[in-house]
Every structure is written in structure tokens, then in C-alpha cells.
Design a protein around this motif. Structure first.
Motif, mmCIF file in Angstrom:
data_model
loop_
_atom_site.group_PDB
_atom_site.id
_atom_site.type_symbol
_atom_site.label_atom_id
_atom_site.label_comp_id
_atom_site.label_asym_id
_atom_site.label_seq_id
_atom_site.Cartn_x
_atom_site.Cartn_y
_atom_site.Cartn_z
ATOM 1 N N ASN A 122 -2.508 -2.169 4.542
ATOM 2 C CA ASN A 122 -3.393 -2.715 3.529
ATOM 3 C C ASN A 122 -2.620 -3.460 2.442
ATOM 4 O O ASN A 122 -1.634 -2.951 1.921
ATOM 5 C CB ASN A 122 -4.212 -1.585 2.902
ATOM 6 C CG ASN A 122 -4.975 -0.783 3.940
ATOM 7 O OD1 ASN A 122 -5.520 -1.353 4.899
ATOM 8 N ND2 ASN A 122 -5.019 0.520 3.783
ATOM 9 N N ASP A 147 0.806 -1.221 0.000
ATOM 10 C CA ASP A 147 0.000 0.000 0.000
ATOM 11 C C ASP A 147 0.837 1.268 0.000
ATOM 12 O O ASP A 147 0.311 2.374 0.161
ATOM 13 C CB ASP A 147 -0.952 0.008 1.196
ATOM 14 C CG ASP A 147 -0.215 -0.025 2.533
ATOM 15 O OD1 ASP A 147 1.036 -0.115 2.533
ATOM 16 O OD2 ASP A 147 -0.883 0.013 3.584
ATOM 17 N N SER A 184 -6.982 -5.678 5.199
ATOM 18 C CA SER A 184 -6.556 -4.522 5.980
ATOM 19 C C SER A 184 -6.218 -5.004 7.385
ATOM 20 O O SER A 184 -7.105 -5.394 8.154
ATOM 21 C CB SER A 184 -7.674 -3.471 6.024
ATOM 22 O OG SER A 184 -7.240 -2.317 6.720
#
Length: 235
Positions: free
Chosen positions: A100, A73, A214
């Protein structure tokens, strides 16, 4: 020139699909022959990637099988362990944190199913996002089940108490209805038990969605599998 389907790195895949048929049929047959999910199979003719709605061309079609790679991420914390496995690396961080990870397998149409096993950690959220809506922390926007059992969009609560808490050892299944090009229906499973429809979300017309986890802490680890959903006896 007759159709010839070859794997990158060598080896031919014998198929029965004929030239002119939809590429989706060829992708499904190649996936069955290789023992993988069709979403993991990429097909290319020369320098052109073939879409499901394209006609099967004559000549050589190359096959590339995705290894279910994980995309970071932007934090540098996502460690791709191979074979659908990932973990959150680095040192522990205090406070409200989110790391994430997106699995780089595009899901575009029809009905799709994937499941994520929580190998380590507690309270992750598991669901989908587009590549445009993927990002670090609360910049992630999508549709998820997780934490104490809530449905959320990446930042805001959509529905509380939808399932029991997502803890280490849990297996969360996500069944997607992508038959309408501008929406996605989501049915969730928790440890083999179907929880029923949970979210109906919009998406840009025809845009692919991707599995996303997540996580909350360094050391959290997950395994993603593409497979059929559990049978009716598990409901």
C-alpha cells in the motif's frame, strides 16, 4: 507590513488577494500562478501553517509546493520515483499480498479530483484513506475501486462488477465530494468514462483523506495526477 508571498528557495509570487481574505483564495491564486493544483500548495506564516479558513495575514507568507511524494506502508517496498510516480520494489512474494502506497497530499473540503495511471501491473485498488487508517496489507481501511472492477473498503467487498478489470494502462479517476465534513462521496472514472457515484463513506469530522494505491506485486508502478475531471464528452 504589506503581504509578500515568497517561494521557499527564492522568488516572489505576485498576488491580488488582500490581507484578511480567506487563505483558500490565496492558495488558489498561488496555485494558478505556479501551474499546480491547489492541494499541492502549502502556505506558512512564520512557523504557523495556514489553513483554508484562516484570514490572510500581513507580512511574509512562504509557499511550499508538494512534489506528490509517496508514503510507504511500513514494508519498505514503496519506491517514490518523484513527480507523482511510484513503484513496488523488492522481490516477488507468493500468495495473497498487498503493498500500500499513500500520496502525501491532503484533501479536506470542497470537490477534488485525482487520477492514477497503472503503468505496470494488474488488479490494483485505487482510492482514499486517512492517515490513521493507512497501514500494511489488510490493515489498510478506506474506500477503493480495483481488482476485477469491485468496490471495497480495503478488506471487504462493497460491490462487485462496478467496472471492468483494472489492468496495465488503465487510468482510474476519483472525484471526491468533501463538502460535508463527516463524509466523502466518491464518483469513479475508468479510462475517461464516468462510472457514476460509487461510495459514500464516513470520515472523522474535518479529517483529511489521501490518495492510496494498493498493489499486488513487485514491479507494479503508478503515476498520480491532480487535474480537473474529464469533460462531459468523456462520459
Amino acid at each position: 507590513m504589506p503581504l509578500q508571498v515568497t517561494k521557499l528557495g527564492g522568488g516572489e509570487v505576485e498576488v491580488t488577494v488582500e490581507v484578511g481574505r480567506p487563505v483558500k483564495e490565496l492558495r488558489s491564486e498561488v496555485a494558478e500562478k505556479l501551474g499546480v493544483d491547489a492541494a499541492c500548495v502549502g502556505l506558512a506564516h512564520g512557523s504557523t501553517n495556514l489553513a483554508d479558513e484562516d484570514p490572510v495575514p500581513d507580512g511574509v507568507v512562504n509557499v511550499l509546493v508538494s512534489k506528490l511524494a509517496w508514503i510507504d506502508d511500513g514494508t519498505g517496498r514503496i519506491e517514490d520515483m518523484g513527480g507523482g510516480h511510484c513503484r513496488i520494489g523488492g522481490e516477488a512474494v507468493k500468495g495473497d499480498t498487498k503493498f500500500n502506497a499513500m500520496c502525501d497530499v491532503a484533501l479536506t473540503d470542497g470537490e477534488q479530483y485525482f487520477e492514477v495511471e497503472v503503468c505496470s501491473g494488474t488488479g490494483p485498488f485505487i482510492g482514499i484513506a486517512t492517515k490513521k487508517s493507512f497501514g500494511p496489507g489488510y490493515k489498510l481501511k478506506g474506500a477503493f475501486l480495483g481488482g476485477p472492477g469491485n468496490l471495497a473498503d480495503g478488506g471487504a467487498l462493497l460491490r462487485g462488477g462496478f467496472s471492468k478489470e483494472v489492468v496495465q494502462g488503465a487510468v482510474i479517476g476519483v472525484q471526491l465530494d468533501l463538502k460535508t465534513e463527516d463524509s466523502v462521496g466518491m464518483t469513479f472514472w475508468h479510462d475517461g468514462r464516468c462510472l457514476g457515484p460509487g461510495i459514500l463513506a464516513s470520515r472523522p469530522a474535518g479529517e483529511a483523506v489521501y490518495p492510496v494505491v494498493s498493489a499486488r506485486s513487485a514491479g507494479d508502478a503508478f503515476t498520480l495526477r491532480l487535474c480537473p475531471p474529464p469533460g462531459p464528452e468523456a462520459v
